[in-house]
Write a protein that holds these residues in place. Structure first.
Motif, PDB file in Angstrom:
ATOM      1  N   LYS A  60      -1.221  -7.254   9.452  1.00 60.55           N
ATOM      2  CA  LYS A  60      -0.086  -6.782   8.654  1.00 60.55           C
ATOM      3  C   LYS A  60      -0.184  -7.281   7.217  1.00 60.55           C
ATOM      4  CE  LYS A  60       1.728  -4.606  12.083  1.00 60.55           C
ATOM      5  NZ  LYS A  60       1.615  -3.132  12.147  1.00 60.55           N
ATOM      6  N   LYS A  61      -0.685  -8.489   7.035  1.00 56.87           N
ATOM      7  CA  LYS A  61      -0.898  -9.005   5.683  1.00 56.87           C
ATOM      8  C   LYS A  61      -1.955  -8.174   4.959  1.00 56.87           C
ATOM      9  CE  LYS A  61      -1.591 -13.446   5.637  1.00 56.87           C
ATOM     10  NZ  LYS A  61      -2.062 -14.755   6.149  1.00 56.87           N
ATOM     11  N   TYR A  62      -2.995  -7.799   5.690  1.00 60.82           N
ATOM     12  CA  TYR A  62      -4.040  -6.969   5.104  1.00 60.82           C
ATOM     13  C   TYR A  62      -3.474  -5.608   4.682  1.00 60.82           C
ATOM     14  CZ  TYR A  62      -8.148  -3.955   4.795  1.00 60.82           C
ATOM     15  OH  TYR A  62      -9.080  -3.047   4.372  1.00 60.82           O
ATOM     16  N   GLU A  63      -2.626  -5.029   5.513  1.00 60.19           N
ATOM     17  CA  GLU A  63      -2.006  -3.744   5.176  1.00 60.19           C
ATOM     18  C   GLU A  63      -1.149  -3.864   3.918  1.00 60.19           C
ATOM     19  OE1 GLU A  63       0.124  -2.240   8.530  1.00 60.19           O
ATOM     20  OE2 GLU A  63      -1.641  -2.202   9.837  1.00 60.19           O
ATOM     21  N   LEU A  64      -0.437  -4.979   3.775  1.00 57.90           N
ATOM     22  CA  LEU A  64       0.378  -5.193   2.571  1.00 57.90           C
ATOM     23  C   LEU A  64      -0.498  -5.285   1.327  1.00 57.90           C
ATOM     24  CD1 LEU A  64       2.962  -5.824   1.039  1.00 57.90           C
ATOM     25  CD2 LEU A  64       2.763  -8.207   1.808  1.00 57.90           C
ATOM     26  N   LEU A  65      -1.563  -6.064   1.398  1.00 59.06           N
ATOM     27  CA  LEU A  65      -2.455  -6.202   0.240  1.00 59.06           C
ATOM     28  C   LEU A  65      -3.149  -4.891  -0.092  1.00 59.06           C
ATOM     29  CD1 LEU A  65      -4.040  -9.708   0.942  1.00 59.06           C
ATOM     30  CD2 LEU A  65      -2.252  -9.129  -0.699  1.00 59.06           C
ATOM     31  N   ARG A  66      -3.457  -4.119   0.923  1.00 54.89           N
ATOM     32  CA  ARG A  66      -4.070  -2.810   0.683  1.00 54.89           C
ATOM     33  C   ARG A  66      -3.080  -1.865   0.014  1.00 54.89           C
ATOM     34  NH1 ARG A  66      -6.440   0.289   5.799  1.00 54.89           N
ATOM     35  NH2 ARG A  66      -4.207   0.365   6.254  1.00 54.89           N
ATOM     36  N   ALA A  67      -1.795  -1.992   0.367  1.00 54.08           N
ATOM     37  CA  ALA A  67      -0.768  -1.127  -0.217  1.00 54.08           C
ATOM     38  C   ALA A  67      -0.545  -1.411  -1.700  1.00 54.08           C
ATOM     39  CB  ALA A  67       0.543  -1.285   0.559  1.00 54.08           C
ATOM     40  N   VAL A  68      -0.769  -2.670  -2.135  1.00 55.98           N
ATOM     41  CA  VAL A  68      -0.489  -3.025  -3.530  1.00 55.98           C
ATOM     42  C   VAL A  68      -1.730  -3.010  -4.421  1.00 55.98           C
ATOM     43  CG1 VAL A  68       1.402  -4.506  -2.729  1.00 55.98           C
ATOM     44  CG2 VAL A  68      -0.809  -5.539  -3.251  1.00 55.98           C
ATOM     45  N   GLU A  87       8.076  -1.461   3.115  1.00 59.29           N
ATOM     46  CA  GLU A  87       7.968  -1.455   4.576  1.00 59.29           C
ATOM     47  C   GLU A  87       6.965  -2.511   5.052  1.00 59.29           C
ATOM     48  OE1 GLU A  87       6.737   1.633   8.201  1.00 59.29           O
ATOM     49  OE2 GLU A  87       7.079   2.382   6.164  1.00 59.29           O
ATOM     50  N   ALA A  88       5.804  -2.584   4.387  1.00 56.61           N
ATOM     51  CA  ALA A  88       4.805  -3.582   4.755  1.00 56.61           C
ATOM     52  C   ALA A  88       5.307  -4.991   4.474  1.00 56.61           C
ATOM     53  CB  ALA A  88       3.505  -3.319   3.987  1.00 56.61           C
ATOM     54  N   THR A  91       7.776  -6.079   7.163  1.00 49.64           N
ATOM     55  CA  THR A  91       7.065  -6.358   8.418  1.00 49.64           C
ATOM     56  C   THR A  91       6.480  -7.759   8.418  1.00 49.64           C
ATOM     57  OG1 THR A  91       6.517  -4.020   8.726  1.00 49.64           O
ATOM     58  CG2 THR A  91       5.196  -5.625   9.934  1.00 49.64           C
ATOM     59  N   VAL A  92       5.815  -8.140   7.318  1.00 49.23           N
ATOM     60  CA  VAL A  92       5.231  -9.477   7.240  1.00 49.23           C
ATOM     61  C   VAL A  92       6.326 -10.542   7.218  1.00 49.23           C
ATOM     62  CG1 VAL A  92       3.806 -11.038   5.856  1.00 49.23           C
ATOM     63  CG2 VAL A  92       3.164  -8.629   6.071  1.00 49.23           C
ATOM     64  N   GLU A  93       7.392 -10.288   6.486  1.00 49.36           N
ATOM     65  CA  GLU A  93       8.493 -11.252   6.389  1.00 49.36           C
ATOM     66  C   GLU A  93       9.084 -11.577   7.760  1.00 49.36           C
ATOM     67  OE1 GLU A  93      10.364 -10.321   1.954  1.00 49.36           O
ATOM     68  OE2 GLU A  93      10.982  -9.117   3.685  1.00 49.36           O
ATOM     69  N   GLY A  94       9.054 -10.615   8.667  1.00 52.78           N
ATOM     70  CA  GLY A  94       9.655 -10.806   9.972  1.00 52.78           C
ATOM     71  C   GLY A  94       8.954 -11.831  10.841  1.00 52.78           C
ATOM     72  N   TYR A  95       7.714 -12.205  10.491  1.00 56.87           N
ATOM     73  CA  TYR A  95       6.954 -13.103  11.362  1.00 56.87           C
ATOM     74  C   TYR A  95       7.417 -14.557  11.298  1.00 56.87           C
ATOM     75  CZ  TYR A  95       3.665  -9.557  12.889  1.00 56.87           C
ATOM     76  OH  TYR A  95       3.099  -8.449  13.466  1.00 56.87           O
TER      77      TYR A  95
END
Length: 280
Positions: A60-68, A87-88, A91-95
């Motif tokens: 999920k962290k990878y998806e966030l970095l890919r999004a930005v 959204e990404a 999702t990461v914040e929820g962990y």
């Protein structure tokens, strides 16, 4: 797991007068149905190991970095990109939502990857519009490893005016603040000082002040030394009263060994940081 069902529609001890028909309770009792087949979602959660959770977080962290990655740190974004990033981010914040803030883990230097904060985007936009002005890396540096309830935070902006200064790292803008932990994940910032330092003179300016083909005079050497060690410091205070400036709340929504997410409370924007090497 044995499941015994009894209800007005399916009594457990009535044969309804037909000998060949067994009670419904016995039908369920003689056949054991695994819980994972009845409740697959609960079974999946129950069987998660720390390794699978860690893998999920990293993905999920990878998806966030890919999004930005194609947003120029937040300067260029579309509505769809902003929606995907938020959204990404959530999702990461929820962990580790609600987990106490670890000051030892927070201590160190963090490089900005993305923000929606207007005060930072103004700098990035200026660099985009003004050809001779450059903004390099932007960092947040926390000094709190040996503290129990707060520390120092320094916002570090590398900038330059080529060819007078070196490319992207010609000077440093430093905004310093004290912070205190006021709740589980909220810190309060009290800004103290803005300074410009670490001037790195470009080759053209250096050649203009002290040409390489001519003997360097005492005056030219003094000028070079002054520029290299120049440091301008401006205390931050309320211009009306002269007292300390008003601070602000900063919600650190996610923190681990290599990622820091933050939200400036009151609509000040979101921040995505990754761990960086210590600054000199």
């Amino acid at each position: 797991m044995d499941l015994a069902l009894a209800s007005p529609l399916f009594p457990s001890n009535v044969t309804r007068g037909v000998d060949k028909i067994k009670p419904f309770s016995s039908m369920f009792a003689t056949r054991k149905v695994p819980a994972r087949k009845l409740f697959p979602c609960l079974a999946a959660v129950a069987t998660q190991t720390p390794q699978t959770v860690e893998f999920d977080v990293e993905s999920k962290k990878y998806e966030l970095l890919r999004a930005v990655q194609d947003t120029k740190r937040g300067l260029v974004t579309t509505d769809d990109q902003r929606s995907s990033i938020e959204e990404a981010l959530v999702t990461v914040e929820g962990y580790n939502k609600g987990a106490p803030l670890d000051l030892v883990k927070l201590d160190g230097t963090w490089r900005l990857q993305y923000t929606s904060a207007p005060d930072v985007l103004i700098l990035l936009e200026a660099a985009e519009r003004i050809s001779f002005f450059q903004v390099g890396q932007i960092f947040q540096k926390f000094e709190c490893k040996d503290q129990s309830n707060g520390g120092i935070i320094r916002n570090v902006v590398k900038w330059s005016v080529p060819p007078l200064l070196e490319e992207e790292d010609g000077a440093t803008l430093l905004v310093s603040a004290k912070f205190s932990v006021v709740s589980v994940r909220n810190i309060y910032l009290q800004f103290e000082e803005i300074s410009v330092q670490n001037i790195k003179i470009g080759e053209q300016l250096q050649a203009l002040i002290a040409p390489a083909l001519l003997p360097r005079s005492f005056l030219s050497l003094q000028i070079l030394q002054f520029l290299r060690t120049f440091k301008a410091q401006i205390p931050v205070s309320d211009p009306g009263t002269g007292r300390q400036s008003v601070g602000g709340l900063y919600y650190l929504s996610y923190l681990d060994a290599n990622m820091l997410l933050g939200r400036a409370v009151g609509g000040g924007g979101v921040f995505v940081f990754t761990k960086a090497q210590p600054l000199e």
